[in-house]
Scaffold this motif. Structure first.
Motif, PDB file in Angstrom:
ATOM      1  N   ALA A 171       7.396   2.533  32.014  1.00 23.60           N
ATOM      2  CA  ALA A 171       7.364   3.847  32.022  1.00 23.60           C
ATOM      3  C   ALA A 171       5.776   4.794  32.868  1.00 23.60           C
ATOM      4  O   ALA A 171       5.665   5.904  32.184  1.00 23.60           O
ATOM      5  CB  ALA A 171       7.969   4.436  30.959  1.00 23.60           C
ATOM      6  N   GLY A 172       4.990   3.915  32.914  1.00 20.13           N
ATOM      7  CA  GLY A 172       3.328   4.572  33.599  1.00 20.13           C
ATOM      8  C   GLY A 172       2.712   4.668  32.546  1.00 20.13           C
ATOM      9  O   GLY A 172       1.864   5.578  32.360  1.00 20.13           O
ATOM     10  N   LYS A 173       2.918   4.019  31.457  1.00 22.33           N
ATOM     11  CA  LYS A 173       1.603   4.440  30.312  1.00 22.33           C
ATOM     12  C   LYS A 173       0.726   3.280  30.653  1.00 22.33           C
ATOM     13  O   LYS A 173       1.006   2.009  30.273  1.00 22.33           O
ATOM     14  CB  LYS A 173       2.742   3.772  28.902  1.00 22.33           C
ATOM     15  N   GLN A 174      -0.775   3.668  30.257  1.00 24.30           N
ATOM     16  CA  GLN A 174      -1.635   2.870  29.870  1.00 24.30           C
ATOM     17  C   GLN A 174      -1.175   1.690  28.222  1.00 24.30           C
ATOM     18  O   GLN A 174      -0.812   2.246  27.868  1.00 24.30           O
ATOM     19  CB  GLN A 174      -3.648   4.122  29.442  1.00 24.30           C
ATOM     20  N   VAL A 175      -1.580   0.391  28.006  1.00 25.02           N
ATOM     21  CA  VAL A 175      -1.502  -0.367  27.229  1.00 25.02           C
ATOM     22  C   VAL A 175      -1.873  -0.754  26.718  1.00 25.02           C
ATOM     23  O   VAL A 175      -3.726  -1.202  27.541  1.00 25.02           O
ATOM     24  CB  VAL A 175      -0.536  -1.446  27.797  1.00 25.02           C
ATOM     25  N   PHE A 176      -2.840  -0.977  25.196  1.00 25.28           N
ATOM     26  CA  PHE A 176      -3.794  -1.761  24.426  1.00 25.28           C
ATOM     27  C   PHE A 176      -3.024  -2.649  23.992  1.00 25.28           C
ATOM     28  O   PHE A 176      -2.711  -1.912  23.188  1.00 25.28           O
ATOM     29  CB  PHE A 176      -4.897  -0.711  23.753  1.00 25.28           C
ATOM     30  N   CYS A 177      -3.221  -3.734  24.183  1.00 27.54           N
ATOM     31  CA  CYS A 177      -2.160  -5.225  23.162  1.00 27.54           C
ATOM     32  C   CYS A 177      -3.061  -5.870  21.998  1.00 27.54           C
ATOM     33  O   CYS A 177      -4.096  -5.917  22.771  1.00 27.54           O
ATOM     34  CB  CYS A 177      -1.567  -5.364  24.327  1.00 27.54           C
ATOM     35  N   GLU A 178      -3.045  -5.708  21.561  1.00 27.34           N
ATOM     36  CA  GLU A 178      -3.621  -6.896  20.452  1.00 27.34           C
ATOM     37  C   GLU A 178      -3.464  -8.250  20.780  1.00 27.34           C
ATOM     38  O   GLU A 178      -2.363  -8.890  21.531  1.00 27.34           O
ATOM     39  CB  GLU A 178      -3.254  -6.642  18.295  1.00 27.34           C
ATOM     40  N   LYS A 179      -4.379  -9.133  20.538  1.00 27.54           N
ATOM     41  CA  LYS A 179      -4.056 -10.402  20.612  1.00 27.54           C
ATOM     42  C   LYS A 179      -3.319 -11.204  19.787  1.00 27.54           C
ATOM     43  O   LYS A 179      -3.618 -10.392  18.367  1.00 27.54           O
ATOM     44  CB  LYS A 179      -5.365 -11.229  20.997  1.00 27.54           C
ATOM     45  N   PRO A 180      -2.753 -12.343  20.221  1.00 30.16           N
ATOM     46  CA  PRO A 180      -3.186 -13.128  21.244  1.00 30.16           C
ATOM     47  C   PRO A 180      -1.575 -12.644  21.951  1.00 30.16           C
ATOM     48  O   PRO A 180      -0.382 -12.173  21.643  1.00 30.16           O
ATOM     49  CB  PRO A 180      -2.151 -14.792  21.014  1.00 30.16           C
ATOM     50  N   ILE A 225       3.005  11.420  25.781  1.00 25.76           N
ATOM     51  CA  ILE A 225       2.803  10.243  25.753  1.00 25.76           C
ATOM     52  C   ILE A 225       1.299   9.503  26.963  1.00 25.76           C
ATOM     53  O   ILE A 225       2.216   8.817  28.046  1.00 25.76           O
ATOM     54  CB  ILE A 225       2.977   9.073  24.803  1.00 25.76           C
ATOM     55  N   ASP A 226       0.271   9.257  27.120  1.00 23.65           N
ATOM     56  CA  ASP A 226      -0.393   8.484  28.217  1.00 23.65           C
ATOM     57  C   ASP A 226      -0.584   7.005  27.943  1.00 23.65           C
ATOM     58  O   ASP A 226      -0.704   5.887  28.923  1.00 23.65           O
ATOM     59  CB  ASP A 226      -1.687   9.591  28.260  1.00 23.65           C
ATOM     60  N   ALA A 227      -0.350   6.985  26.703  1.00 25.70           N
ATOM     61  CA  ALA A 227      -0.449   5.130  26.706  1.00 25.70           C
ATOM     62  C   ALA A 227      -0.208   4.987  25.201  1.00 25.70           C
ATOM     63  O   ALA A 227       0.069   5.859  24.029  1.00 25.70           O
ATOM     64  CB  ALA A 227      -2.295   5.008  26.113  1.00 25.70           C
ATOM     65  N   VAL A 228      -0.293   3.687  24.731  1.00 27.97           N
ATOM     66  CA  VAL A 228       0.321   3.210  23.880  1.00 27.97           C
ATOM     67  C   VAL A 228      -1.118   1.875  23.262  1.00 27.97           C
ATOM     68  O   VAL A 228      -1.068   0.851  23.962  1.00 27.97           O
ATOM     69  CB  VAL A 228       1.570   1.910  23.894  1.00 27.97           C
ATOM     70  N   LEU A 229      -0.513   2.373  22.215  1.00 31.87           N
ATOM     71  CA  LEU A 229      -1.653   0.636  21.720  1.00 31.87           C
ATOM     72  C   LEU A 229      -0.352   0.162  20.444  1.00 31.87           C
ATOM     73  O   LEU A 229       0.414  -0.098  19.537  1.00 31.87           O
ATOM     74  CB  LEU A 229      -2.831   1.788  20.675  1.00 31.87           C
ATOM     75  N   LEU A 230      -0.710  -1.494  20.900  1.00 27.37           N
ATOM     76  CA  LEU A 230       0.852  -2.444  20.377  1.00 27.37           C
ATOM     77  C   LEU A 230      -0.078  -3.593  19.238  1.00 27.37           C
ATOM     78  O   LEU A 230      -0.789  -4.007  19.643  1.00 27.37           O
ATOM     79  CB  LEU A 230       1.175  -3.261  22.051  1.00 27.37           C
ATOM     80  N   ALA A 231       0.214  -2.923  18.105  1.00 28.56           N
ATOM     81  CA  ALA A 231      -0.299  -4.364  17.204  1.00 28.56           C
ATOM     82  C   ALA A 231       0.780  -4.583  16.083  1.00 28.56           C
ATOM     83  O   ALA A 231       1.350  -4.744  15.486  1.00 28.56           O
ATOM     84  CB  ALA A 231      -1.277  -3.504  16.104  1.00 28.56           C
ATOM     85  N   THR A 232       1.411  -5.236  16.898  1.00 28.36           N
ATOM     86  CA  THR A 232       2.861  -6.170  17.003  1.00 28.36           C
ATOM     87  C   THR A 232       2.883  -7.340  16.700  1.00 28.36           C
ATOM     88  O   THR A 232       1.928  -8.059  17.715  1.00 28.36           O
ATOM     89  CB  THR A 232       4.564  -4.802  18.025  1.00 28.36           C
TER      90      THR A 232
END
Length: 322
Positions: A85-94, A63-70
């Motif tokens: 953990a060295g993962k790229q991050v996309f995080c939903e707002k807010p 896994i290279d990246a995580v998308l957070l829709a939490t």
């Protein structure tokens, strides 16, 4: 190929998975969702491997990246763990409800050398992109004032969940839909100096009937107002007033331009899949092509106004922004 896992398969998480199908560089292969049974068919249909926990995903070298829709209350712990953990991050707002929490998340990702992209998807509306370009070009002259509004009728279906929680959703509709408008105004004007805000509750609900209103003074001297009403059918408005004219965005593709001595001109831009566009921008940032177009400074400035607005709602006094 950027192999990803998504945390959260509610309505918005599923929308991100669908949108990612239009970005070939993102390959969502895993999912973390507490409602395993409810998400089983969706995972099967989209080829997602269910994971027992975020920790399991972060430990995987695949896994290279995580998308957070939490929920945003989980973001700080999740983002900092992903960075470690060295993962790229996309995080939903807010990203957070406190500016200091968001700053810690950005610092952790910066230290780890990974991207932290915040999903303010309405930045990618063709009309809002055009508005930023028009303001930057000077076509409207000196900008004096901005008016913003967001209503989306979502309160009629709210009978339980985080949107009724004073801790998870303070400020009425400002926490959800209102932040989109606030981010849009900050993208135009930069950081704010002071805000005066009011929250009016007609009924506690469910469903909640409340209105939020902000009067904002920006560091550059421009004033702005923002209102959000959860019980009214969808209405969006960001209207910039300058010495040479005004520009008013009404939806994803529609803008009305007004100039002295001329009839109002309505401009309609080609439609765009904004979720796919923001995920493509995330892929660009991960690959080092372009910075993600929601900069850290804007995220922090937006949360600075948000925090001050909440304090103003409690004190009925103007509050300085961080």
């Amino acid at each position: 190929m950027i192999n990803c896992a998504i945390a959260g398969l509610g309505r918005w998480g599923r929308a991100l998975v669908e949108a990612a199908r239009h970005e070939p560089r993102l390959n969502i292969v895993g999912a973390i969702e507490p409602d395993v049974i409810g998400a089983r068919d969706f995972c099967r249909a989209h080829g997602l491997r269910p994971a027992a926990s975020l920790e399991e995903v972060l430990a995987s070298p695949e896994i290279d990246a995580v998308l957070l829709a939490t929920p945003h209350s989980l973001h700080k712990t999740q983002v900092i763990a992903a960075a470690a953990a060295g993962k790229q991050v996309f995080c939903e707002k807010p990203l957070a409800l406190r500016r200091t929490d968001a700053a810690e998340m950005f610092a952790a990702c910066r230290k780890a050398g990974v991207v932290l992209a915040v999903g303010h998807n309405r930045r990618f509306w063709p009309s809002m992109r055009a508005l930023r370009g028009i303001v930057a070009s000077g076509e409207l002259g000196t900008v004096l004032h901005v008016e913003g509004h967001n209503s989306n009728e979502n309160s009629q279906g709210i009978t339980a969940g985080w949107r009724l929680s004073p801790e998870e959703s303070p400020g009425g509709g400002l926490t959800g839909a209102g932040l989109h408008v606030l981010d849009g105004i900050v993208a135009l004007l930069g950081p704010a100096r002071q805000v005066y805000a009011r929250l009016a509750r007609r009924e506690a609900g469910p469903p909640p009937l409340d209105t939020a209103m902000l009067a904002i003074e920006f560091v550059n001297g421009v004033s702005a107002t923002l209102a959000t009403i959860r019980a009214t059918p969808f209405y969006w408005r960001v209207h910039v007033f300058g010495t040479k004219g005004s520009a008013e965005v009404l939806d994803e593709v529609t803008m009305v331009l007004r100039k002295s001595g001329e009839a109002p001109a309505t401009v309609r831009y080609p439609a765009l899949d904004t979720l796919a566009a923001e995920l493509s921008a995330f892929a660009d940032a991960v690959e080092g092509r372009h910075p993600f177009p929601v900069p850290e400074a804007d995220v922090l400035a937006t949360l600075g106004v948000f925090e001050a607005a909440l304090r103003s709602m409690q004190t009925a006094q103007p509050v300085a922004c961080q």
